[in-house]
Design an enzyme around this catalytic site. Structure first.
Site, PDB file in Angstrom:
ATOM      1  N   MET A 112      44.078  16.230  53.906  1.00 52.46           N
ATOM      2  CA  MET A 112      45.038  15.114  53.962  1.00 52.46           C
ATOM      3  C   MET A 112      46.317  15.424  53.185  1.00 52.46           C
ATOM      4  O   MET A 112      47.428  15.285  53.697  1.00 52.46           O
ATOM      5  CB  MET A 112      44.339  13.864  53.406  1.00 52.46           C
ATOM      6  CG  MET A 112      45.106  12.597  53.574  1.00 52.46           C
ATOM      7  SD  MET A 112      44.054  11.166  53.332  1.00 52.46           S
ATOM      8  CE  MET A 112      43.698  11.245  51.579  1.00 52.46           C
ATOM      9  N   TYR A 126      31.522  13.719  40.843  1.00 47.86           N
ATOM     10  CA  TYR A 126      32.834  14.141  41.352  1.00 47.86           C
ATOM     11  C   TYR A 126      33.791  14.334  40.176  1.00 47.86           C
ATOM     12  O   TYR A 126      34.457  15.376  40.058  1.00 47.86           O
ATOM     13  CB  TYR A 126      33.370  13.107  42.343  1.00 47.86           C
ATOM     14  CG  TYR A 126      34.824  13.297  42.724  1.00 47.86           C
ATOM     15  CD1 TYR A 126      35.225  14.350  43.550  1.00 47.86           C
ATOM     16  CD2 TYR A 126      35.811  12.424  42.244  1.00 47.86           C
ATOM     17  CE1 TYR A 126      36.565  14.529  43.890  1.00 47.86           C
ATOM     18  CE2 TYR A 126      37.150  12.587  42.589  1.00 47.86           C
ATOM     19  CZ  TYR A 126      37.521  13.647  43.401  1.00 47.86           C
ATOM     20  OH  TYR A 126      38.848  13.819  43.723  1.00 47.86           O
TER      21      TYR A 126
HETATM   22  N1  LIG Z   1      41.474  11.621  48.418  1.00 45.46           N
HETATM   23  C1  LIG Z   1      41.760  10.994  47.274  1.00 45.46           C
HETATM   24  O1  LIG Z   1      41.775   9.754  47.179  1.00 45.46           O
HETATM   25  C2  LIG Z   1      42.118  11.794  46.060  1.00 45.46           C
HETATM   26  C3  LIG Z   1      42.106  13.182  46.070  1.00 45.46           C
HETATM   27  N2  LIG Z   1      42.422  13.866  44.917  1.00 45.46           N
HETATM   28  C4  LIG Z   1      42.457  15.325  44.924  1.00 45.46           C
HETATM   29  O2  LIG Z   1      43.537  15.719  45.770  1.00 45.46           O
HETATM   30  C5  LIG Z   1      43.241  16.962  46.419  1.00 45.46           C
HETATM   31  C6  LIG Z   1      43.430  16.812  47.920  1.00 45.46           C
HETATM   32  O3  LIG Z   1      42.571  15.783  48.377  1.00 45.46           O
HETATM   33  P1  LIG Z   1      42.468  15.403  49.917  1.00 45.46           P
HETATM   34  O4  LIG Z   1      43.672  15.852  50.642  1.00 45.46           O
HETATM   35  O5  LIG Z   1      42.015  13.986  49.976  1.00 45.46           O
HETATM   36  O6  LIG Z   1      41.245  16.324  50.354  1.00 45.46           O
HETATM   37  P2  LIG Z   1      40.606  16.561  51.804  1.00 45.46           P
HETATM   38  O7  LIG Z   1      39.139  16.347  51.645  1.00 45.46           O
HETATM   39  O8  LIG Z   1      41.357  15.799  52.836  1.00 45.46           O
HETATM   40  O9  LIG Z   1      40.929  18.111  52.060  1.00 45.46           O
HETATM   41  C7  LIG Z   1      40.283  19.125  51.388  1.00 45.46           C
HETATM   42  C8  LIG Z   1      40.398  20.385  52.214  1.00 45.46           C
HETATM   43  O10 LIG Z   1      39.735  21.441  51.486  1.00 45.46           O
HETATM   44  C9  LIG Z   1      38.915  22.141  52.399  1.00 45.46           C
HETATM   45  N3  LIG Z   1      37.805  22.791  51.685  1.00 45.46           N
HETATM   46  C10 LIG Z   1      36.629  22.253  51.290  1.00 45.46           C
HETATM   47  N4  LIG Z   1      35.865  23.183  50.692  1.00 45.46           N
HETATM   48  C11 LIG Z   1      36.575  24.341  50.711  1.00 45.46           C
HETATM   49  C12 LIG Z   1      36.296  25.662  50.266  1.00 45.46           C
HETATM   50  N5  LIG Z   1      35.140  25.999  49.697  1.00 45.46           N
HETATM   51  N6  LIG Z   1      37.258  26.600  50.434  1.00 45.46           N
HETATM   52  C13 LIG Z   1      38.429  26.297  51.042  1.00 45.46           C
HETATM   53  N7  LIG Z   1      38.738  25.070  51.495  1.00 45.46           N
HETATM   54  C14 LIG Z   1      37.812  24.106  51.340  1.00 45.46           C
HETATM   55  C15 LIG Z   1      38.424  21.069  53.366  1.00 45.46           C
HETATM   56  O11 LIG Z   1      37.903  21.642  54.538  1.00 45.46           O
HETATM   57  P3  LIG Z   1      36.720  20.877  55.329  1.00 45.46           P
HETATM   58  O12 LIG Z   1      37.291  19.552  55.729  1.00 45.46           O
HETATM   59  O13 LIG Z   1      36.430  21.798  56.462  1.00 45.46           O
HETATM   60  O14 LIG Z   1      35.585  20.736  54.351  1.00 45.46           O
HETATM   61  C16 LIG Z   1      39.709  20.281  53.588  1.00 45.46           C
HETATM   62  O15 LIG Z   1      40.511  20.846  54.595  1.00 45.46           O
HETATM   63  C17 LIG Z   1      41.811  17.298  45.975  1.00 45.46           C
HETATM   64  O16 LIG Z   1      41.871  18.157  44.860  1.00 45.46           O
HETATM   65  C18 LIG Z   1      41.219  15.966  45.536  1.00 45.46           C
HETATM   66  O17 LIG Z   1      40.197  16.115  44.571  1.00 45.46           O
HETATM   67  C19 LIG Z   1      42.760  13.243  43.747  1.00 45.46           C
HETATM   68  C20 LIG Z   1      42.780  11.881  43.688  1.00 45.46           C
HETATM   69  C21 LIG Z   1      42.502  11.039  44.851  1.00 45.46           C
HETATM   70  C1  LIG Z   2      34.864   0.295  52.791  1.00 44.63           C
HETATM   71  C2  LIG Z   2      34.743  -0.597  51.569  1.00 44.63           C
HETATM   72  C3  LIG Z   2      34.944  -0.084  50.314  1.00 44.63           C
HETATM   73  N1  LIG Z   2      34.808  -0.880  49.221  1.00 44.63           N
HETATM   74  C4  LIG Z   2      35.071  -0.318  47.881  1.00 44.63           C
HETATM   75  C5  LIG Z   2      34.224   0.867  47.481  1.00 44.63           C
HETATM   76  C6  LIG Z   2      35.070   1.573  46.481  1.00 44.63           C
HETATM   77  O1  LIG Z   2      34.836   1.064  45.182  1.00 44.63           O
HETATM   78  C7  LIG Z   2      36.487   1.217  46.898  1.00 44.63           C
HETATM   79  C8  LIG Z   2      37.218   2.356  47.570  1.00 44.63           C
HETATM   80  O2  LIG Z   2      36.370   2.993  48.490  1.00 44.63           O
HETATM   81  P1  LIG Z   2      36.497   4.529  48.836  1.00 44.63           P
HETATM   82  O3  LIG Z   2      35.167   5.022  49.225  1.00 44.63           O
HETATM   83  O4  LIG Z   2      37.634   4.709  49.792  1.00 44.63           O
HETATM   84  O5  LIG Z   2      36.972   5.069  47.428  1.00 44.63           O
HETATM   85  P2  LIG Z   2      36.618   6.342  46.595  1.00 44.63           P
HETATM   86  O6  LIG Z   2      35.946   7.361  47.409  1.00 44.63           O
HETATM   87  O7  LIG Z   2      35.979   5.928  45.336  1.00 44.63           O
HETATM   88  O8  LIG Z   2      38.126   6.827  46.311  1.00 44.63           O
HETATM   89  C9  LIG Z   2      38.342   7.830  45.384  1.00 44.63           C
HETATM   90  O9  LIG Z   2      38.337   9.080  46.050  1.00 44.63           O
HETATM   91  C10 LIG Z   2      38.402  10.183  45.171  1.00 44.63           C
HETATM   92  C11 LIG Z   2      38.433  11.445  46.021  1.00 44.63           C
HETATM   93  C12 LIG Z   2      39.457  10.079  44.138  1.00 44.63           C
HETATM   94  O10 LIG Z   2      39.869  11.084  43.559  1.00 44.63           O
HETATM   95  C13 LIG Z   2      39.847   8.714  43.644  1.00 44.63           C
HETATM   96  O11 LIG Z   2      41.170   8.678  43.136  1.00 44.63           O
HETATM   97  C14 LIG Z   2      39.683   7.638  44.680  1.00 44.63           C
HETATM   98  O12 LIG Z   2      40.703   7.689  45.662  1.00 44.63           O
HETATM   99  O13 LIG Z   2      36.394   0.130  47.825  1.00 44.63           O
HETATM  100  C15 LIG Z   2      34.494  -2.216  49.342  1.00 44.63           C
HETATM  101  O14 LIG Z   2      34.370  -2.941  48.333  1.00 44.63           O
HETATM  102  N2  LIG Z   2      34.290  -2.758  50.598  1.00 44.63           N
HETATM  103  C16 LIG Z   2      34.396  -2.000  51.723  1.00 44.63           C
HETATM  104  O15 LIG Z   2      34.206  -2.522  52.866  1.00 44.63           O
END
Ligand SMILES: NC(=O)C1=CN([C@@H]2O[C@H](COP(=O)(O)OP(=O)(O)OC[C@H]3O[C@@H](n4cnc5c(N)ncnc54)[C@H](OP(=O)(O)O)[C@@H]3O)[C@@H](O)[C@H]2O)C=CC1
Ligand SMILES: Cc1cn([C@H]2C[C@H](O)[C@@H](COP(=O)(O)OP(=O)(O)O[C@H]3O[C@@H](C)C(=O)[C@@H](O)[C@H]3O)O2)c(=O)[nH]c1=O
Length: 277
Positions: A10, A121
């Site tokens: 993403m 995580y």
């Molecule tokens: N999503 C969130 O809300 C948040 C995310 N972050 C951090 O931001 C960063 C980006 O997150 P986001 O864009 O959501 O992540 P995504 O899960 O969307 O993307 C992660 C990518 O890494 C790839 N990947 C997984 N394992 C490996 C591996 N062993 N080697 C190479 N590539 C790999 C995945 O491939 P595949 O899909 O095939 O597994 C995917 O394309 C991460 O470090 C995450 O921890 C921080 C705060 C909030």
């Molecule tokens: C779908 C749903 C979620 N929730 C709650 C569950 C949770 O506490 C919150 C958000 O749900 P999510 O599963 O999207 O959130 P979550 O996976 O905890 O999101 C986190 O992801 C990782 C990768 C990060 O690094 C964090 O910053 C944060 O973005 O909403 C409800 O209460 N009702 C619902 O219907």
């Protein structure tokens, strides 16, 4: 050249879009960050000046039952990237999370606040934070509550549920800042362009609860969905989550001049873009 690892994710896809010709992307299966040989082969062949690691295992509840994978991808993988970037003289940019904090501070977290994760995580991402120091030329960017066009996220989940149901129950006792991956990508590029090092926070400004975020999503999308409150305890998910994890981003603003926009404005822009996409 700036190499984005995890380029199909993403954040990775938005970074690639903004970097244009300056960027190059790799992801599984062309690189596996849990395999030192794979990391060495790709990085020594491409010789990037900067590596931005967006690869991660981001299923927060899934990490609870897959501890080993979480530690390998989010912890050990970062050590391999740090070792090899140091070897080839490149900067390593690592993306981390608000979930390294326990949420008990009660005011926005600053970069040097003590990390005390509540879930696997968060533990695994903390391991990654510590491993990044293997390369002294590192930049660690913590962010939170991401959504964007190219991945599974809360906005997409809500919009899907909102088509199916007229009443939803969403937790109202976790507070944070919903953040658009496009704004995070802009912040990361601003930090790289200023050659900043060390730890920074980057999130859209202002804060709300997941419940408040859900209401805003339905408001902006014009969907008539009633959003009821519930507590995190009632929801009872496998992973514990911090109740308050807003990030103080003033260091980012001071050092780059880049000021992330308000979360609600970002959401509006995202939904407009989504309509066009
Ligand atoms: N999503 C969130 O809300 C948040 C995310 N972050 C951090 O931001 C960063 C980006 O997150 P986001 O864009 O959501 O992540 P995504 O899960 O969307 O993307 C992660 C990518 O890494 C790839 N990947 C997984 N394992 C490996 C591996 N062993 N080697 C190479 N590539 C790999 C995945 O491939 P595949 O899909 O095939 O597994 C995917 O394309 C991460 O470090 C995450 O921890 C921080 C705060 C909030
Ligand atoms: C779908 C749903 C979620 N929730 C709650 C569950 C949770 O506490 C919150 C958000 O749900 P999510 O599963 O999207 O959130 P979550 O996976 O905890 O999101 C986190 O992801 C990782 C990768 C990060 O690094 C964090 O910053 C944060 O973005 O909403 C409800 O209460 N009702 C619902 O219907």
């Amino acid at each position: 050249m700036i190499l984005v690892v995890g380029a199909n994710g993403m954040l990775g896809q938005d970074l690639m879009g903004l970097l244009g010709e300056r960027g190059r992307g790799v992801d599984l299966p062309d690189i596996d960050i849990t395999d030192m040989v794979s990391v060495q082969q790709v990085l020594t062949a491409l010789k990037p000046k900067v590596v931005i690691n967006c690869a991660a295992y981001t299923d927060v509840d899934g990490c609870e039952s897959n501890t080993e994978t979480a530690m390998q991808v989010n912890g050990e993988g970062v050590a391999f990237l740090a070792l090899v970037t140091r070897e080839i003289g490149a900067k390593l940019v690592q993306v981390s999370t608000d979930y390294v904090f326990d949420g008990s501070k009660g005011s926005p977290y600053r970069e040097d606040d003590l990390q005390q994760p509540l879930n696997i995580y968060g533990e695994s991402k903390l391991a990654g934070e510590l491993n990044v120091d293997i390369n002294p030329d590192n930049l660690l960017v913590r962010t939170q509550w991401l959504y964007g066009l190219h991945g599974k996220n809360f906005v997409e989940t809500m919009l899907k549920l909102g088509q199916e149901k007229s009443v939803l129950t969403v937790v109202d006792d976790q507070i944070g800042s919903p953040t658009w991956t496009m704004d995070l990508a802009r912040g990361i590029i601003a930090l790289v362009d200023k050659d900043c090092r060390g730890t920074y926070h980057c999130a859209n400004s202002g804060h709300t609860s997941w419940n408040g975020f859900a209401k805003a999503i339905f408001d902006e999308a014009g969907l008539p969905v009633q959003v009821l409150p519930m507590t995190t305890e009632q929801l009872n998910r496998p992973a514990r989550r911090p109740l308050y994890s807003t990030l103080d981003c003033s260091k980012l603003v001071a050092d780059t001049g880049f000021e992330p926009q308000a979360w609600r404005e970002a959401l509006k822009q995202y939904l407009n873009l989504r309509k066009e996409a």
